[in-house]
Design an enzyme around this catalytic site. Structure first.
Site, PDB file in Angstrom:
ATOM      1  N   GLU A 103      36.897  73.053   8.472  1.00  0.00           N
ATOM      2  CA  GLU A 103      36.554  71.801   7.782  1.00  0.00           C
ATOM      3  C   GLU A 103      37.828  70.967   7.736  1.00  0.00           C
ATOM      4  OE1 GLU A 103      33.803  70.561   7.039  1.00  0.00           O
ATOM      5  OE2 GLU A 103      32.550  72.315   7.351  1.00  0.00           O
ATOM      6  N   GLY A 115      41.449  72.024   5.955  1.00  0.00           N
ATOM      7  CA  GLY A 115      42.754  71.386   5.961  1.00  0.00           C
ATOM      8  C   GLY A 115      42.767  70.255   6.965  1.00  0.00           C
ATOM      9  N   SER A 116      43.943  69.943   7.472  1.00  0.00           N
ATOM     10  CA  SER A 116      44.063  68.770   8.337  1.00  0.00           C
ATOM     11  C   SER A 116      43.564  69.070   9.757  1.00  0.00           C
ATOM     12  CB  SER A 116      45.517  68.327   8.380  1.00  0.00           C
ATOM     13  OG  SER A 116      46.289  69.355   8.953  1.00  0.00           O
ATOM     14  N   GLN A 138      53.221  62.918   0.402  1.00  0.00           N
ATOM     15  CA  GLN A 138      51.949  62.195   0.506  1.00  0.00           C
ATOM     16  C   GLN A 138      52.119  60.751   0.033  1.00  0.00           C
ATOM     17  OE1 GLN A 138      48.906  63.340   1.858  1.00  0.00           O
ATOM     18  NE2 GLN A 138      48.320  61.196   1.616  1.00  0.00           N
ATOM     19  N   CYS A 186      38.432  64.711   1.267  1.00  0.00           N
ATOM     20  CA  CYS A 186      38.064  64.586   2.683  1.00  0.00           C
ATOM     21  C   CYS A 186      36.838  63.707   2.841  1.00  0.00           C
ATOM     22  CB  CYS A 186      37.804  65.970   3.266  1.00  0.00           C
ATOM     23  SG  CYS A 186      36.631  66.912   2.294  1.00  0.00           S
ATOM     24  N   LYS A 214      44.704  82.711   1.709  1.00  0.00           N
ATOM     25  CA  LYS A 214      45.992  82.022   1.561  1.00  0.00           C
ATOM     26  C   LYS A 214      45.757  80.611   1.018  1.00  0.00           C
ATOM     27  CE  LYS A 214      48.656  79.376   4.016  1.00  0.00           C
ATOM     28  NZ  LYS A 214      49.281  78.603   2.945  1.00  0.00           N
ATOM     29  N   GLU A 252      43.032  58.922   9.134  1.00  0.00           N
ATOM     30  CA  GLU A 252      42.880  59.427   7.763  1.00  0.00           C
ATOM     31  C   GLU A 252      44.190  59.229   7.012  1.00  0.00           C
ATOM     32  OE1 GLU A 252      42.794  63.705   6.790  1.00  0.00           O
ATOM     33  OE2 GLU A 252      40.953  63.273   5.688  1.00  0.00           O
TER      34      GLU A 252
HETATM   35  P1  NAD Z   1      47.074  71.341   6.025  1.00  0.00           P
HETATM   36  O1  NAD Z   1      46.379  71.470   7.333  1.00  0.00           O
HETATM   37  O2  NAD Z   1      48.473  70.876   6.018  1.00  0.00           O
HETATM   38  O3  NAD Z   1      47.096  72.755   5.283  1.00  0.00           O
HETATM   39  C1  NAD Z   1      45.910  73.468   5.015  1.00  0.00           C
HETATM   40  C2  NAD Z   1      46.239  74.946   4.907  1.00  0.00           C
HETATM   41  O4  NAD Z   1      46.654  75.430   6.187  1.00  0.00           O
HETATM   42  C3  NAD Z   1      47.381  75.253   3.940  1.00  0.00           C
HETATM   43  O5  NAD Z   1      47.091  76.445   3.254  1.00  0.00           O
HETATM   44  C4  NAD Z   1      48.561  75.446   4.876  1.00  0.00           C
HETATM   45  O6  NAD Z   1      49.578  76.253   4.346  1.00  0.00           O
HETATM   46  C5  NAD Z   1      47.886  76.109   6.063  1.00  0.00           C
HETATM   47  N1  NAD Z   1      48.623  75.977   7.324  1.00  0.00           N
HETATM   48  C6  NAD Z   1      49.426  74.953   7.711  1.00  0.00           C
HETATM   49  N2  NAD Z   1      49.909  75.201   8.945  1.00  0.00           N
HETATM   50  C7  NAD Z   1      49.377  76.369   9.359  1.00  0.00           C
HETATM   51  C8  NAD Z   1      49.490  77.146  10.540  1.00  0.00           C
HETATM   52  N3  NAD Z   1      50.240  76.749  11.566  1.00  0.00           N
HETATM   53  N4  NAD Z   1      48.798  78.288  10.617  1.00  0.00           N
HETATM   54  C9  NAD Z   1      48.020  78.691   9.609  1.00  0.00           C
HETATM   55  N5  NAD Z   1      47.874  78.015   8.450  1.00  0.00           N
HETATM   56  C10 NAD Z   1      48.546  76.862   8.326  1.00  0.00           C
HETATM   57  O7  NAD Z   1      46.139  70.436   5.099  1.00  0.00           O
HETATM   58  P2  NAD Z   1      46.426  69.943   3.601  1.00  0.00           P
HETATM   59  O8  NAD Z   1      47.456  68.879   3.639  1.00  0.00           O
HETATM   60  O9  NAD Z   1      46.619  71.120   2.707  1.00  0.00           O
HETATM   61  O10 NAD Z   1      45.008  69.311   3.207  1.00  0.00           O
HETATM   62  C11 NAD Z   1      44.661  67.988   3.462  1.00  0.00           C
HETATM   63  C12 NAD Z   1      43.679  67.934   4.608  1.00  0.00           C
HETATM   64  O11 NAD Z   1      42.561  68.740   4.313  1.00  0.00           O
HETATM   65  C13 NAD Z   1      43.116  66.538   4.846  1.00  0.00           C
HETATM   66  O12 NAD Z   1      43.114  66.261   6.229  1.00  0.00           O
HETATM   67  C14 NAD Z   1      41.687  66.645   4.335  1.00  0.00           C
HETATM   68  O13 NAD Z   1      40.769  65.769   4.936  1.00  0.00           O
HETATM   69  C15 NAD Z   1      41.365  68.063   4.639  1.00  0.00           C
HETATM   70  N6  NAD Z   1      40.247  68.541   3.815  1.00  0.00           N
HETATM   71  C16 NAD Z   1      39.034  68.716   4.411  1.00  0.00           C
HETATM   72  C17 NAD Z   1      37.949  69.134   3.661  1.00  0.00           C
HETATM   73  C18 NAD Z   1      36.620  69.350   4.310  1.00  0.00           C
HETATM   74  O14 NAD Z   1      35.806  70.052   3.749  1.00  0.00           O
HETATM   75  N7  NAD Z   1      36.370  68.790   5.489  1.00  0.00           N
HETATM   76  C19 NAD Z   1      38.103  69.374   2.298  1.00  0.00           C
HETATM   77  C20 NAD Z   1      39.358  69.178   1.718  1.00  0.00           C
HETATM   78  C21 NAD Z   1      40.428  68.766   2.487  1.00  0.00           C
END
Ligand code: NAD
Length: 483
Positions: free
Chosen positions: A252, A230-231, A333, A286, A177, A385
């Site tokens: 991550e 993600g976050s 954002q 990130c 996804k 962050e």
């Molecule tokens: P996000 O957590 O909002 O979303 C990430 C993914 O999770 C998306 O596909 C989203 O649709 C999905 N998602 C959201 N809620 C969910 C739920 N309840 N259940 C299942 N899936 C769900 O993050 P974002 O805004 O897309 O990305 C930014 C974040 O990602 C920042 O915090 C950044 O630091 C982090 N990031 C980390 C790395 C790493 O390798 N550590 C790399 C890139 C980005």
């Protein structure tokens, strides 16, 4: 101009577009009036179908010939690299990364697939002599099973690639996804994968929201492991649900990565490293350095030079060659960046430059990179962050104070130091709590063939990428045999 409507990929085919379906518009952050493409959103029912298809395909794929897996992965990598310019332009249009950076990301995606094409042929196992007479022991790995892959928006093709390639390589089926902000790169990748010779059901892609599609993947008893980027907030929810379902997870998440600049640093190098690590890719990495910890002897010269270089950065359309910093990914954002700038000012930090929206007719989300000094460790801009080009400079006395400040965070993804002192460089490499440490290099920017990941609130589970990816995507079996 007619805009294409595209759909999810389930059980070996792109699903039919039925009218009246829930439509997602993918917009260009350099020009929000422009719809790049439209997508039919998947729902819970389609997600369940994709998971079942992956489950059915799993036993045969787990036993598949490694040459078959290698050939499919190599096909995907080769095509990504041969279409690098087209894919980079698409990425720039949907996410706002400038083309130069988008090309780097596409290359990384292609090379990840090629790396795992070779890795598929690498037999792995250990033989032991038993402590019992005439008993032999073999230890080997088996595929984990069906993997749910959930990706963020900031690396629309590289992150999916570095998760999907090892999952398939080690014999797993995938339900992927992408983030809703970047479905076009994901769809282009799925389209290439659809022609790579994988049996139906081995790879599935669902375009849809986290709260329905993502949630269904995470809760499904038919999913064996979840690889998420993600976050931190979403990661925490996933960790809890995965624990309930006894699923393996690889998370991550965010970072608040420190960069130390010592008095003995080469000034120009320090400014280059800070500028690149903090502002490139619009600070939406990130691994971006959002805290620069500077010793007092070099502080003023460093800030003066960094401010001059920051003001000279050209913010603009991601597709234009002259642009240094593309737009923020979307309005939400952008609001977040602006509210952190307001918070920094309210809490008493000095805004040296930037930190405001650049008004324009197209409504593009252009934001001037912000540089704060006179920052103190309890300020929100220093602790949380932001995920945008907002940099806080903290002044300290010496290396010991700088080291303590760098460690003062719940995160632990990446950390950097700019110095000509071997002793401090070595100390920092060995003792920093971050998962990745850079000496005289930006905190962001890593290779594709070595482990990637952090500690603390940044990461949970086995490392991604390189041969270390095997630890997450396989499980270990120990067998005993009487001779
Ligand atoms: P996000 O957590 O909002 O979303 C990430 C993914 O999770 C998306 O596909 C989203 O649709 C999905 N998602 C959201 N809620 C969910 C739920 N309840 N259940 C299942 N899936 C769900 O993050 P974002 O805004 O897309 O990305 C930014 C974040 O990602 C920042 O915090 C950044 O630091 C982090 N990031 C980390 C790395 C790493 O390798 N550590 C790399 C890139 C980005």
């Amino acid at each position: 101009m007619t805009i294409a409507i595209k759909s999810s990929f389930v059980d070996g085919a792109f699903v039919d577009l039925d009218s009246g379906a829930d439509i997602l518009e993918n917009r260009n952050p350099s020009n929000p009036g422009e719809v790049v493409e439209c997508f039919v959103r998947a729902d819970q029912h389609l997600t369940e179908q994709a998971i079942s298809a992956a489950r059915r395909a799993q036993p045969a794929w787990a036993r598949s010939n490694p040459q078959h897996r290698a050939d499919a992965l190599d096909f995907i990598g080769t095509e990504i690299l041969s279409r690098r310019e087209e894919l980079a332009a698409l990425l720039a249009r949907e996410e706002g990364k400038i083309v130069r950076e988008a090309l780097g990301e596409v290359d990384r995606a292609g090379r990840s697939f090629k790396f795992y094409a070779q890795e598929a042929l690498r037999a792995e196992g250990e033989k032991y002599q038993s402590v019992r007479q005439d008993v032999g022991i073999d230890v080997f790995t088996q595929p984990l099973g069906v993997i749910g892959i959930i990706a963020p928006w900031n690396f629309p093709i590289a992150i999916p690639a570095w998760k999907i390639a090892p999952a398939l390589c080690y014999g797993n089926c995938v339900v992927f996804k992408p983030a809703e902000l970047v479905p076009s790169s994901a769809w282009a990748l799925a389209e290439i994968i659809s022609r790579s010779g994988l049996p139906g059901g081995v790879f599935n892609m669902l375009i849809g929201p986290g709260r329905s599609v993502g949630d269904t993947i995470i809760r499904s008893p038919e999913i064996d492991g979840i690889s998420f980027t993600g976050s931190e907030n979403t990661g925490r929810q996933i960790a809890k649900l995965a624990a309930d379902g006894m699923k393996k997870v690889q998370l991550e998440m965010g970072g608040k990565n420190p960069l130390i600049v010592l008095d003995d640093a080469d000034l120009e190098q320090a400014v280059d490293v800070a500028l690149n690590g903090s502002f490139f890719s619009t600070g939406q990495r990130c691994t971006a350095s959002s805290r620069v910890i500077v010793t007092e002897g070099i502080h003023d010269a460093f800030v003066t030079r960094l401010a001059k270089r920051t003001r000279a950065l050209k913010v603009g359309d991601a597709l234009q060659d002259t642009t240094d910093i593309g737009p923020v990914v979307d309005g939400r954002q952008l609001e977040q960046n602006l509210s952190y700038v307001a918070s920094g000012r309210e809490q008493g930090a000095k805004l040296v430059c930037g930190g405001e929206r650049i008004e324009n007719e197209a409504g593009a989300y252009f934001f001037k990179p912000a540089l704060f000094t006179e920052v103190t460790p309890e300020m929100r801009i220093y602790r949380e962050e932001i995920f945008g080009p907002v940099l806080s400079v903290l002044k300290v006395r010496d290396y010991d104070e700088a080291f303590a400040a760098a460690e003062d965070t719940a995160f632990g993804l990446s950390a950097g130091i700019v110095t000509t002192c071997l002793r401090h460089a070595e100390h920092f490499k060995r003792n920093s709590s971050a998962g990745m440490v850079m000496v005289n290099l930006p905190t962001a920017g890593v290779d594709y063939h070595v482990p990637f990941g952090g500690n603390g609130a940044s990461s949970l589970g086995a490392r991604e990428q390189g041969t270390h990816a095997r630890q997450f995507f396989t499980r270990v079996k120990t067998t005993y045999q009487l001779a």
